[in-house]
Design a protein around this motif. Sequence first.
Motif, PDB file in Angstrom:
ATOM      1  N   LEU A 137       5.048 -10.935  11.088  1.00  0.00           N
ATOM      2  CA  LEU A 137       3.806 -11.677  11.210  1.00  0.00           C
ATOM      3  C   LEU A 137       3.881 -12.911  10.320  1.00  0.00           C
ATOM      4  CD1 LEU A 137       1.304  -8.690  11.073  1.00  0.00           C
ATOM      5  CD2 LEU A 137       2.213  -9.858  13.082  1.00  0.00           C
ATOM      6  N   SER A 158       0.834  -1.212   0.000  1.00  0.00           N
ATOM      7  CA  SER A 158       0.000   0.000   0.000  1.00  0.00           C
ATOM      8  C   SER A 158       0.868   1.262   0.000  1.00  0.00           C
ATOM      9  CB  SER A 158      -0.931  -0.010   1.207  1.00  0.00           C
ATOM     10  OG  SER A 158      -0.196  -0.295   2.380  1.00  0.00           O
ATOM     11  N   ALA A 159       1.978   1.230   0.743  1.00  0.00           N
ATOM     12  CA  ALA A 159       2.867   2.395   0.781  1.00  0.00           C
ATOM     13  C   ALA A 159       3.529   2.590  -0.587  1.00  0.00           C
ATOM     14  CB  ALA A 159       3.933   2.205   1.865  1.00  0.00           C
ATOM     15  N   THR A 189      -4.695   4.218   1.750  1.00  0.00           N
ATOM     16  CA  THR A 189      -4.844   3.126   0.789  1.00  0.00           C
ATOM     17  C   THR A 189      -5.273   1.847   1.511  1.00  0.00           C
ATOM     18  OG1 THR A 189      -3.089   4.142  -0.464  1.00  0.00           O
ATOM     19  CG2 THR A 189      -3.698   1.912  -1.106  1.00  0.00           C
ATOM     20  N   ASN A 190      -4.771   1.647   2.737  1.00  0.00           N
ATOM     21  CA  ASN A 190      -5.157   0.460   3.479  1.00  0.00           C
ATOM     22  C   ASN A 190      -6.628   0.495   3.884  1.00  0.00           C
ATOM     23  OD1 ASN A 190      -1.965   0.725   4.695  1.00  0.00           O
ATOM     24  ND2 ASN A 190      -2.685  -1.188   3.789  1.00  0.00           N
ATOM     25  N   SER A 216      -1.942   3.516   6.098  1.00  0.00           N
ATOM     26  CA  SER A 216      -2.205   4.601   5.143  1.00  0.00           C
ATOM     27  C   SER A 216      -3.666   4.576   4.685  1.00  0.00           C
ATOM     28  CB  SER A 216      -1.289   4.452   3.927  1.00  0.00           C
ATOM     29  OG  SER A 216      -1.765   3.398   3.105  1.00  0.00           O
ATOM     30  N   ALA A 230       2.247   1.665  -3.422  1.00  0.00           N
ATOM     31  CA  ALA A 230       1.190   2.145  -4.318  1.00  0.00           C
ATOM     32  C   ALA A 230       1.041   3.662  -4.207  1.00  0.00           C
ATOM     33  CB  ALA A 230      -0.132   1.446  -3.989  1.00  0.00           C
ATOM     34  N   ASP A 231       1.129   4.174  -2.975  1.00  0.00           N
ATOM     35  CA  ASP A 231       1.055   5.627  -2.789  1.00  0.00           C
ATOM     36  C   ASP A 231       2.231   6.327  -3.479  1.00  0.00           C
ATOM     37  OD1 ASP A 231      -1.240   5.260  -1.345  1.00  0.00           O
ATOM     38  OD2 ASP A 231      -0.289   5.442   0.628  1.00  0.00           O
ATOM     39  N   PHE A 243      -1.300  -3.487  11.960  1.00  0.00           N
ATOM     40  CA  PHE A 243      -0.296  -2.443  11.753  1.00  0.00           C
ATOM     41  C   PHE A 243       0.359  -2.059  13.078  1.00  0.00           C
ATOM     42  CE2 PHE A 243      -2.138  -2.099   7.581  1.00  0.00           C
ATOM     43  CZ  PHE A 243      -1.072  -1.686   6.808  1.00  0.00           C
TER      44      PHE A 243
END
Lengths: 326, 326
Positions: A300, A102-103, B23-24, B21, A105-106, B13
């Motif tokens: 995880l 996601s990061a 986006t998440n 973010s 993607a940003d 997280f």
Amino acid sequence: MDKTVLEAMRRRFALRGVAMSDTNRVQALVPDGAVIFPNPRGTAPGLAVEDEAGRVVILLPGVPGEMRGLVTEHVLEFLRARMQTGAPILHRTLRTTGIAESALADCVADVVRAADDVTIAFLPSVTGVDLRVTSWSAQDADAARAALDDVESRLRERAGQYAYGVDREDLAEVVGSRLRADGLTLAVAESCTGGLVCKRLTDVPGSSAFLLAGFVTYANDAKTKFLGVSEQTLEQHGAVSEATALEMLAGARATTAATAGIAVTGIAGPDGGTREKPVGTVWIGVSAHERSSVHLFRFLGERTEIRERAAQAALVMLWNLVREQT
Amino acid sequence: MDKTVLEAMRRRFALRGVAMSDTNRVQALVPDGAVIFPNPRGTAPGLAVEDEAGRVVILLPGVPGEMRGLVTEHVLEFLRARMQTGAPILHRTLRTTGIAESALADCVADVVRAADDVTIAFLPSVTGVDLRVTSWSAQDADAARAALDDVESRLRERAGQYAYGVDREDLAEVVGSRLRADGLTLAVAESCTGGLVCKRLTDVPGSSAFLLAGFVTYANDAKTKFLGVSEQTLEQHGAVSEATALEMLAGARATTAATAGIAVTGIAGPDGGTREKPVGTVWIGVSAHERSSVHLFRFLGERTEIRERAAQAALVMLWNLVREQT
């Protein structure tokens, strides 16, 4: 019965010093008029049979490695020669690690938005996120490559330090090349990764040029005996601690006289976790010459995933350290 | 916006100490009325949406590990509950190693011919040949299992010592269990496999109970310093030799006081081969208490394959030795 195939099979069995059975001979039977693709990875060859109407059937062994080899080395070319050439479809994959999907993607959002002649796919895995760029409609291969070059360089700019290679390039390869180029030698001390860091580094040919030795020290006794971790440290801080990671790192370098080092100690699970140090807690230390870096991670996932993430993180840390150094 | 999914994502997280973010947050949006499958391996959940006619669409994350987990833990049961139950299709895989596909086919030929209610598929890979037995037409699950039991026992009888497990059982797991049951401790010395033997053994939880230490001694100096291989042996016979394998084995056991050992030294390629010792030449030694066994192998294939074959062969040799011993 194809004599060439039979002969290749005989040589293969002779090389291994194993007897050839009648069942094997059957693999040298081929249809009349078939095109034979020699298979250096196994006994049965690949075959292509074409009828009068130009319809082609391709027969390949089912072992994945043999099938892939034959496709890459023979079948694609065979098919290409028979096909009308249209717009070539070309891929390029930019590999990143150490940043969440996601990061990432940003970071690259505007490049993705602006890309009109290519598509960009996000392919996340345990060890990182690959960005696969595909050119679908370029007029020829040169134009396709130019489009890929352009998008790759824009993606690299955004992905910054997280981008480590293209296509099938592995981070272990990138790190190894860097160590060799810098004339560094490496010692590796592994607890929870149990040999995986060394395995990844030695997957790459030529790793003997920098890897002096690896130590898989699961047991505390082994940490003390081979890496000089003090019993007091183990007692006071535990095997999974910053202090133990640093002593493993220093010990591995001292005993081998290596100029760089990696140490990993953690809890891969499923057992062994506590409230304070849950499964996934991993301390990683890396050093090169006088500089070092140590981090606590909480990965995880299940055992395999935690081990893979830890090995990748260790390689990332060493890579960042040696990049900064020059 | 599903609160439960959002909350699980926040916890995930927070556990990793990473910022979430915008986006998440999008990953917590679900269609109205969707069934949500919680995803412990990632951020996005699985979803099932059903229309008035009972048609179902299932949406899953694309990360292979997450997708597989959700299918196994939720989707199959969800689908099963919606399906008419007919003849259940059940598989069982008998795993073999150390025998070629063609030789195994000869061994089990009459079992395959006699099987009328099941099919038997041969699935060869670098580390062995799996026999997958499938029951297609049994009346219920109990009858299917009985048919599989019957064929499995007949196949086992023929495959003899080459059969080591069923379904996803790995040889490293089988060897580890045996070492633990026999109260043996293990030291591993690896050259060309570069940590792969240790990696395989430690893939299995609980390996710390028997694995005292592993040594990745690529360099000759490391073989001498950490395993006590004599410089004279290295000079006279070379690093890839029976003498070196035996000294690595003895050295690894002596320095750790382990009661069992594995040593691997060979040429994984692509470079380093000679006429006398071509790429693929690997000496493997194993020992347990007073007994030992050492073999020369000539593995075919590329670097990765040679390493995988060598690691598997080392495990097979140790397994055979400890089985004989009792």
